[in-house]
Design an enzyme around this catalytic site. Structure first.
Site, PDB file in Angstrom:
ATOM      1  N   TYR A 143       0.857  -1.185   0.000  1.00 53.47           N
ATOM      2  CA  TYR A 143       0.000   0.000   0.000  1.00 53.47           C
ATOM      3  C   TYR A 143       0.893   1.234   0.000  1.00 53.47           C
ATOM      4  CZ  TYR A 143      -3.575   3.360   1.599  1.00 53.47           C
ATOM      5  OH  TYR A 143      -4.431   4.428   1.710  1.00 53.47           O
ATOM      6  N   ASP A 238       9.328   2.650  -0.447  1.00 54.50           N
ATOM      7  CA  ASP A 238       8.284   3.289   0.352  1.00 54.50           C
ATOM      8  C   ASP A 238       8.579   2.972   1.823  1.00 54.50           C
ATOM      9  OD1 ASP A 238       4.648   3.458   0.308  1.00 54.50           O
ATOM     10  OD2 ASP A 238       6.112   3.973   1.862  1.00 54.50           O
ATOM     11  N   LYS A 266       4.600   9.162   8.711  1.00 56.53           N
ATOM     12  CA  LYS A 266       4.419   8.599  10.054  1.00 56.53           C
ATOM     13  C   LYS A 266       5.439   9.078  11.088  1.00 56.53           C
ATOM     14  CE  LYS A 266       2.062   4.566   8.107  1.00 56.53           C
ATOM     15  NZ  LYS A 266       0.656   4.619   8.516  1.00 56.53           N
TER      16      LYS A 266
HETATM   17  P1  KE4 Z   1      -0.845   8.192   4.537  1.00 57.11           P
HETATM   18  O1  KE4 Z   1      -1.354   8.902   3.305  1.00 57.11           O
HETATM   19  O2  KE4 Z   1      -1.933   7.362   5.209  1.00 57.11           O
HETATM   20  O3  KE4 Z   1      -0.121   9.133   5.506  1.00 57.11           O
HETATM   21  O4  KE4 Z   1       0.290   7.164   4.082  1.00 57.11           O
HETATM   22  C1  KE4 Z   1      -0.021   6.227   3.087  1.00 57.11           C
HETATM   23  C2  KE4 Z   1       0.941   5.069   3.199  1.00 57.11           C
HETATM   24  C3  KE4 Z   1       1.983   4.972   2.309  1.00 57.11           C
HETATM   25  N1  KE4 Z   1       2.879   3.957   2.373  1.00 57.11           N
HETATM   26  C4  KE4 Z   1       2.773   3.008   3.327  1.00 57.11           C
HETATM   27  C5  KE4 Z   1       3.785   1.904   3.378  1.00 57.11           C
HETATM   28  C6  KE4 Z   1       1.721   3.061   4.276  1.00 57.11           C
HETATM   29  O5  KE4 Z   1       1.630   2.103   5.225  1.00 57.11           O
HETATM   30  C7  KE4 Z   1       0.788   4.103   4.220  1.00 57.11           C
HETATM   31  C8  KE4 Z   1      -0.381   4.204   5.184  1.00 57.11           C
HETATM   32  N2  KE4 Z   1      -0.494   3.167   6.143  1.00 57.11           N
HETATM   33  C9  KE4 Z   1      -1.833   2.805   6.542  1.00 57.11           C
HETATM   34  C10 KE4 Z   1      -1.767   1.694   7.598  1.00 57.11           C
HETATM   35  N3  KE4 Z   1      -0.970   0.583   7.232  1.00 57.11           N
HETATM   36  C11 KE4 Z   1      -2.624   3.976   7.022  1.00 57.11           C
HETATM   37  C12 KE4 Z   1      -3.842   3.670   7.860  1.00 57.11           C
HETATM   38  C13 KE4 Z   1      -5.083   4.256   7.280  1.00 57.11           C
HETATM   39  O6  KE4 Z   1      -5.190   4.326   6.040  1.00 57.11           O
HETATM   40  O7  KE4 Z   1      -5.955   4.660   8.091  1.00 57.11           O
END
Ligand code: KE4
Length: 423
Positions: A143, A238, A266
């Site tokens: 993701y 990533d 994060k």
């Molecule tokens: P954000 O746009 O949510 O800040 O980051 C996206 C993203 C990008 N790359 C990786 C490896 C990520 O894990 C994420 C976002 N992680 C998820 C949980 N595994 C966010 C939780 C959610 O969507 O509420």
């Protein structure tokens, strides 16, 4: 007057889709309703209902120091007192950028943004501009945020809710998204043999944490590095989750592989909205206003978020990563032993201070392996453990996060509760 989570959730569903601002939080995959959180401190999170929980979500990763760490809280309060946002350069965004460049061997320059999604989409745009190509390769179950090109066979909430990956995304946008199973280096080689000259980038979670946790097989990341080098494609790590978690220098330090671009989020924001992308100066100088690749953001480099990230990273420099990793390894081994003693098939993948428990014999090496695990049992496990005061991710396609604030006593109590679950 405080309202119970159930009442707040009922109301929230009238004002926000699904009552939440991010799908996986709605707990649909685990057959219950979300808790509304009043506050958190250290390893613990406290619901508006007065419940106290040992937190293994940590806001999906950022809170590696534990919640409300004094250094981070003080930095945020002090910065906010000077003004929340200027829309102009400020010292803390420079200091944060310097910390990122100093820590990450593959990052010579960095651009701050406001989320991992924004960072990943910008890194892909840059890779496409630098190579003049459109196609890119991602791995099933990984993701990279919710930008259109990545919503094909994505992990995290897309997998948790079994959503078709791309409603609302025109087919043309994902036509350039090539897919391969994680750890399938031969599959990646076949895609490059067929379309190598069209491929702008390979984007990969160097430890995949959005299908549960799946680790790179020996040679997988090295193989992707060689494929990209050979074909003039850019390798994008990533590191939104792995950055500053699997090592202070991220996965690129832990695994000794230099991507061309790095995506971050994060932890680097200390819990406030921050993302970043960075890499070799030759690429980053293509970003406006230094170059011709446009990317912008009203709150990028926000002073309070930058101060939080700076305090977080400066504090992490003094933390004992190795010792935490060994404690988590011992914790996971105890869990493996208890489930084995109960005859319950469980596979626990772990890396540094994060782990994922799959209810399957395993091994789990890709999304197919993760999807073969018993998600119904995970949902029962989630509800049972929450009832015993442990706050896990409400999905079998997420990863449990441990902080420097978690204690051995909390690990032991978790093991006891898991033993009761196993019957
Ligand atoms: P954000 O746009 O949510 O800040 O980051 C996206 C993203 C990008 N790359 C990786 C490896 C990520 O894990 C994420 C976002 N992680 C998820 C949980 N595994 C966010 C939780 C959610 O969507 O509420």
């Amino acid at each position: 007057m405080t309202f119970a989570s159930t009442e707040l959730f009922r109301r929230a569903q009238e004002y926000m889709p699904g009552g939440v601002n991010s799908p996986v939080r709605a707990c649909l995959a685990v057959g219950t309703e979300p808790l509304f959180i009043d506050h958190a401190r250290g390893s613990r999170i406290y619901s508006v209902d007065g419940g106290e929980y040992v937190d293994f979500v940590l806001s999906w990763g950022p809170m590696l120091l534990g919640h409300a760490h004094p250094a981070v809280t003080a930095a945020v309060c002090e910065a906010a007192g000077r003004g929340a946002s200027f829309g102009a350069p400020c010292p803390d965004e420079l200091y944060l950028a310097q910390l990122l460049v100093a820590a990450l061997p593959a990052v010579e320059m960095v651009r701050m943004v406001n989320s991992g999604t924004e960072a990943a989409m910008s890194a892909l745009r840059l890779a496409r501009a630098c190579t003049g190509r459109s196609a890119f390769l991602k791995f099933t179950g990984c993701y990279h945020g919710h930008a259109d090109p990545f919503l094909a066979a994505a992990g995290s909430g897309v997998a948790s809710l079994s959503l078709p990956g791309t409603p609302g995304v025109p087919p043309g946008v994902v036509a350039d998204t090539l897919l391969c199973a994680y750890n399938d280096l031969q599959g990646a080689e076949r895609l490059f043999a067929a379309r190598g000259r069209d491929i702008a980038a390979v984007i990969v979670e160097p430890a995949a944490a959005n299908m549960g946790l799946v680790l790179p097989a020996p040679g997988f990341l090295q193989g992707l590095r060689a494929l990209c080098t050979r074909n003039g494609s850019l390798l994008i790590f990533d590191e939104v989750i792995t950055g500053f978690r699997v090592a202070y220098g991220g996965a690129q330090t832990r695994f000794g592989i230099q991507p061309d671009l790095t995506v971050l989020g994060k932890i680097i924001g200390g819990g406030l909205p921050v993302g970043a992308y960075g890499g070799k100066a030759e690429y980053m100088r293509r970003i406006a206003p230094a170059g011709d690749v446009y990317q912008a953001g009203t709150l990028s480099g926000n002073p309070a978020a930058s101060a939080a990230g700076r305090a977080m990273l400066e504090t992490l420099q003094g933390c004992a990563y190795e010792a935490l990793e060994q404690r988590v390894e011992g914790f996971c081994r105890e869990l493996e032993n208890l489930f084995a003693a109960k005859g319950l098939p469980v596979c626990i993948n772990r890396c540094a201070s994060m782990f994922a428990l799959f209810f399957t014999e395993g091994p789990v090496r890709d999304f197919a392996g993760a999807a073969a695990a018993d998600a119904g049992r995970w949902a029962r496990f989630y509800r049972f453990m929450r009832g015993r005061g442990f706050y896990l991710a409400p999905s079998a396609f997420e990863t449990a996060m441990v902080s420097f604030a978690h204690t051995d006593g909390e690990f032991a109590a978790f093991v006891d509760a898991a033993r009761d679950f196993a019957g």
